[in-house]
Write a protein that holds these residues in place. Structure first.
Motif, PDB file in Angstrom:
ATOM      1  N   ALA A  32       0.832  -1.211   0.000  1.00  0.00           N
ATOM      2  CA  ALA A  32       0.000   0.000   0.000  1.00  0.00           C
ATOM      3  C   ALA A  32       0.864   1.257   0.000  1.00  0.00           C
ATOM      4  O   ALA A  32       0.591   2.204  -0.748  1.00  0.00           O
ATOM      5  N   LEU A  33       1.903   1.270   0.816  1.00  0.00           N
ATOM      6  CA  LEU A  33       2.772   2.441   0.884  1.00  0.00           C
ATOM      7  C   LEU A  33       3.500   2.662  -0.438  1.00  0.00           C
ATOM      8  O   LEU A  33       3.627   3.796  -0.904  1.00  0.00           O
ATOM      9  N   GLU A  34       3.960   1.579  -1.041  1.00  0.00           N
ATOM     10  CA  GLU A  34       4.630   1.703  -2.340  1.00  0.00           C
ATOM     11  C   GLU A  34       3.666   2.237  -3.397  1.00  0.00           C
ATOM     12  O   GLU A  34       4.054   2.993  -4.281  1.00  0.00           O
ATOM     13  N   GLY A  35       2.384   1.863  -3.274  1.00  0.00           N
ATOM     14  CA  GLY A  35       1.371   2.339  -4.208  1.00  0.00           C
ATOM     15  C   GLY A  35       1.170   3.844  -4.154  1.00  0.00           C
ATOM     16  O   GLY A  35       0.704   4.449  -5.120  1.00  0.00           O
ATOM     17  N   ILE A  36       1.517   4.454  -3.032  1.00  0.00           N
ATOM     18  CA  ILE A  36       1.401   5.911  -2.924  1.00  0.00           C
ATOM     19  C   ILE A  36       2.773   6.589  -2.933  1.00  0.00           C
ATOM     20  O   ILE A  36       2.906   7.744  -2.568  1.00  0.00           O
ATOM     21  N   GLY A  37       3.781   5.824  -3.351  1.00  0.00           N
ATOM     22  CA  GLY A  37       5.101   6.409  -3.550  1.00  0.00           C
ATOM     23  C   GLY A  37       6.012   6.443  -2.343  1.00  0.00           C
ATOM     24  O   GLY A  37       7.028   7.123  -2.350  1.00  0.00           O
ATOM     25  N   ILE A  38       5.680   5.704  -1.294  1.00  0.00           N
ATOM     26  CA  ILE A  38       6.541   5.641  -0.110  1.00  0.00           C
ATOM     27  C   ILE A  38       7.282   4.310  -0.147  1.00  0.00           C
ATOM     28  O   ILE A  38       6.669   3.255  -0.056  1.00  0.00           O
ATOM     29  N   HIS A  39       8.598   4.395  -0.292  1.00  0.00           N
ATOM     30  CA  HIS A  39       9.406   3.180  -0.386  1.00  0.00           C
ATOM     31  C   HIS A  39      10.244   3.044   0.885  1.00  0.00           C
ATOM     32  O   HIS A  39      10.945   3.966   1.281  1.00  0.00           O
ATOM     33  N   THR A  40      10.141   1.888   1.497  1.00  0.00           N
ATOM     34  CA  THR A  40      10.875   1.601   2.724  1.00  0.00           C
ATOM     35  C   THR A  40      11.177   0.119   2.776  1.00  0.00           C
ATOM     36  O   THR A  40      10.519  -0.681   2.103  1.00  0.00           O
ATOM     37  N   SER A  41      12.131  -0.247   3.580  1.00  0.00           N
ATOM     38  CA  SER A  41      12.416  -1.674   3.753  1.00  0.00           C
ATOM     39  C   SER A  41      11.487  -2.232   4.822  1.00  0.00           C
ATOM     40  O   SER A  41      10.923  -1.492   5.627  1.00  0.00           O
TER      41      SER A  41
END
Length: 150
Positions: A32-41
């Motif tokens: 979900a976060l990647e879908g809104i442009g937030i990339h984290t490990s």
């Protein structure tokens, strides 16, 4: 809380909970976060979240943490402290649990118990007693209080 209402967050939670287990895993949250442009490990996300998965209440707090940023005294910590103080009012013997007797006693002291209502503290507790031990621990109490607050 932010302008997004708890009901909206619950619907988002249900969408994220792909396997329907009542929890949003770090993997589901990362998608979900990647879908809104937030990339984290996953490790960074676990440090932020503090656990491997979130239930509905944890998801609300996670949302507030993200919205409020890294304030020194977030709304979450204020709410958590308030809930701990309230819990202590009910947990008369300090054992970390609220029994039906303690609940009734506290409600009487607060002027919120009316024998004519026919209320039964055991059944009140059973609604939120997730592990069915006949009493509320802090997490169960927190879930109950947040449910009534929304």
């Amino acid at each position: 809380m932010s302008s997004i209402k708890a009901g909206d967050l619950y619907r988002i939670f249900d969408q994220l909970d792909k396997n329907g287990d009542g929890l949003v895993s770090l993997e589901e949250l990362m998608v979900a976060l990647e879908g809104i442009g937030i990339h984290t490990s996953e490790d960074e996300l676990e440090l932020l979240v503090g656990k491997k998965s979130l239930d509905r209440i944890d998801f609300l707090f996670f949302h507030e943490t993200i919205i409020k940023g890294n304030n020194n005294k977030s709304e979450y910590s204020v709410l958590e402290n308030d809930l701990r103080e309230a819990f202590a009012v009910f947990d008369e013997n300090g054992d970390g649990f609220i029994s039906s007797e303690e609940l009734q006693s506290a409600l009487l002291r607060l002027g919120l118990w009316d024998e004519r209502c026919g209320g039964d503290c055991r059944s009140m507790i059973s609604v939120y007693d997730v592990n069915s031990d006949g009493k509320l621990d802090f997490e169960e109490f927190k879930n109950m209080m947040l449910f009534y607050n929304n």
